[in-house]
Design a protein around this motif. Structure first.
Motif, mmCIF file in Angstrom:
data_model
loop_
_atom_site.group_PDB
_atom_site.id
_atom_site.type_symbol
_atom_site.label_atom_id
_atom_site.label_comp_id
_atom_site.label_asym_id
_atom_site.label_seq_id
_atom_site.Cartn_x
_atom_site.Cartn_y
_atom_site.Cartn_z
ATOM 1 N N HIS A 37 32.618 4.042 37.936
ATOM 2 C CA HIS A 37 32.720 5.354 37.798
ATOM 3 C C HIS A 37 31.726 5.903 36.542
ATOM 4 O O HIS A 37 31.579 7.120 36.535
ATOM 5 N N THR A 38 31.065 4.923 35.716
ATOM 6 C CA THR A 38 30.308 5.263 34.915
ATOM 7 C C THR A 38 29.143 4.247 34.430
ATOM 8 O O THR A 38 29.047 3.297 35.584
ATOM 9 N N THR A 39 28.656 4.165 33.592
ATOM 10 C CA THR A 39 27.165 3.314 33.154
ATOM 11 C C THR A 39 27.815 2.361 31.918
ATOM 12 O O THR A 39 28.615 2.737 30.938
ATOM 13 N N MET A 43 29.587 3.593 28.289
ATOM 14 C CA MET A 43 30.726 3.290 28.060
ATOM 15 C C MET A 43 31.213 2.518 26.709
ATOM 16 O O MET A 43 32.046 2.651 25.937
ATOM 17 N N SER A 219 21.526 4.455 26.412
ATOM 18 C CA SER A 219 21.963 5.086 27.467
ATOM 19 C C SER A 219 21.256 6.181 28.139
ATOM 20 O O SER A 219 21.224 6.538 29.049
ATOM 21 N N GLU A 225 23.815 9.842 35.234
ATOM 22 C CA GLU A 225 25.023 10.150 35.677
ATOM 23 C C GLU A 225 26.315 9.345 35.012
ATOM 24 O O GLU A 225 27.108 8.675 35.695
ATOM 25 N N GLN A 226 26.310 9.407 33.504
ATOM 26 C CA GLN A 226 27.109 8.638 32.923
ATOM 27 C C GLN A 226 28.655 8.978 32.770
ATOM 28 O O GLN A 226 29.698 8.262 32.913
ATOM 29 N N TRP A 227 28.992 10.230 33.136
ATOM 30 C CA TRP A 227 30.364 10.809 33.003
ATOM 31 C C TRP A 227 30.357 11.602 33.955
ATOM 32 O O TRP A 227 31.653 12.275 34.309
ATOM 33 N N ASN A 229 31.221 11.099 37.038
ATOM 34 C CA ASN A 229 32.355 10.670 38.378
ATOM 35 C C ASN A 229 33.515 10.361 37.653
ATOM 36 O O ASN A 229 34.319 9.662 38.230
ATOM 37 N N LEU A 230 33.649 10.509 36.275
ATOM 38 C CA LEU A 230 34.874 10.196 35.795
ATOM 39 C C LEU A 230 35.824 11.143 36.053
ATOM 40 O O LEU A 230 35.789 12.245 35.978
ATOM 41 N N ASP A 234 40.168 7.884 34.152
ATOM 42 C CA ASP A 234 39.321 6.926 33.493
ATOM 43 C C ASP A 234 38.995 7.297 31.900
ATOM 44 O O ASP A 234 38.892 6.593 31.212
ATOM 45 N N TRP A 235 39.253 8.598 31.870
ATOM 46 C CA TRP A 235 39.134 9.159 30.425
ATOM 47 C C TRP A 235 40.490 8.721 29.690
ATOM 48 O O TRP A 235 40.352 8.146 28.434
#
Length: 340
Positions: A37-39, A43, A219, A225-227, A229-230, A234-235
């Protein structure tokens, strides 16, 4: 009563010593679950920056002094690039291409490099049992990380090593994890030099913060789209990896590394994959091949030999000494003793 108190203190110290490796192993599983869901670089940055701030806050409450002088900041900056940027960058990118348990085992090959560096720089004693453990560690890591075709070729099965094998090897996450291990090994040895000019707690906090900055920059330029889809879980997983897997684990590890035996301490990192494999199987349904399990077993045997090398060597010396002392006295010496 005194024995009980001593025992409880010893148990507590052992738990603190093992805690970083438990936290690192479980943090690997937490991060692996977040990766879809992230990169990876984002992360890694999220894991580092808040952790460094938390360590500095804790250091302030403990009354730890801030670094002073250009030598202190120079060593902290080099420490940050090696143990912060490179280590976390290789780890995050490698975790995309491998499982949490397998990646953890590859990272925990770093005691092999630490032992050699410590022997060269600090003349730490390794001994025959330590070298045997290091050899088993190399064999275990090879079984885990090398393509099985290569291993069969070494066993004269007729399989040839081709260009495709080389491309497969260097494109795999295991080798990125190995680069992460080498970065961590250099960082572990480097803390001794950093602590000559700065407090280990504040140096750890600042090196985490400075090491995260290049990751954030990379990054921003190469990822997207790093965050977005979190989700909440996930957080929560990232928070666990940040607070427990970075702030607390890093603080404890480098506190022990600043004063303890680096070879013995680093050998304990072989405990990390045990926790990663267990929780990776429970939460992520990760499975290793039989050959990789043999490699894991060899690495666990190696940690015992490295960590207990002095005790094993001491037992051999005791046996030799006792054999010499129990030999029958010569006739002349016995007669003189009787007369006295």
């Amino acid at each position: 009563m005194q024995l009980q108190l001593r025992g409880s203190k010893s148990t507590g110290a052992s738990l603190l010593l093992i805690a970083p490796f438990f936290l690192w192993g479980t943090a690997m599983v937490a991060m692996k679950g977040v990766i879809p869901h992230t990169t990876p670089l984002f992360m890694a940055g999220v894991r580092l920056l808040p952790a460094g701030v938390l360590i500095l806050i804790a250091g302030a409450f403990m009354g730890k002094p801030q670094p002073k002088g250009w030598l202190a900041w120079l060593w902290i900056t080099i420490f940050a690039l090696v143990d912060g940027t490179l280590f976390q960058g290789f780890l995050a990118e490698g975790l995309v291409r491998t499982s949490a348990g397998l990646g953890s085992v590859m990272i925990d090959s770093q005691p092999l490099a630490v032992a050699l560096l410590s022997l060269w720089l600090f003349q730490e004693h390794i001994g025959i049992w330590g070298w045997l453990g290091l050899g088993l560690g190399v064999a275990g890591i090879s079984l885990i990380g090398l393509p099985e075709e290569w291993i069969f070729h070494l066993l004269d099965s007729g399989v040839k090593i081709t260009t495709d094998n080389w491309q497969q090897l260097f494109a795999s996450g295991e080798w990125l994890m190995l680069l992460a291990a080498l970065s961590m090994a250099v960082g572990t040895v480097m803390i001794r030099f950093v602590c000559r000019y700065a407090d280990p707690v504040t140096a750890t906090g600042w090196h985490i913060i400075l090491g995260s900055l290049p990751l954030w920059g990379l990054s921003a330029f190469v990822e997207g789209e790093q965050w977005q889809n979190l989700v909440v879980s996930d957080w929560l997983a990232l928070s666990y990896a940040t607070i427990f897997g970075s702030a607390i684990a890093y603080g404890l590890f480098f506190y022990f590394a600043a004063s303890g035996n680096l070879t013995s301490l680093s050998s304990l990192t072989f405990l990390t994959p045990v926790f990663a494999l267990i929780f990776g199987h429970i939460f992520l349904s990760e499975v290793l091949t039989p050959m990789q399990w043999v490699g894991v077993l060899l690495t666990l045997i190696s940690i015992y030999l490295i960590n207990q090398r002095e005790n094993l060597a001491g037992q051999n010396q005791k046996v030799t000494i006792s054999e010499k002392t129990t030999q029958p006295k010569p006739v002349l010496e016995a007669s003189i003793t009787k007369r006295l």
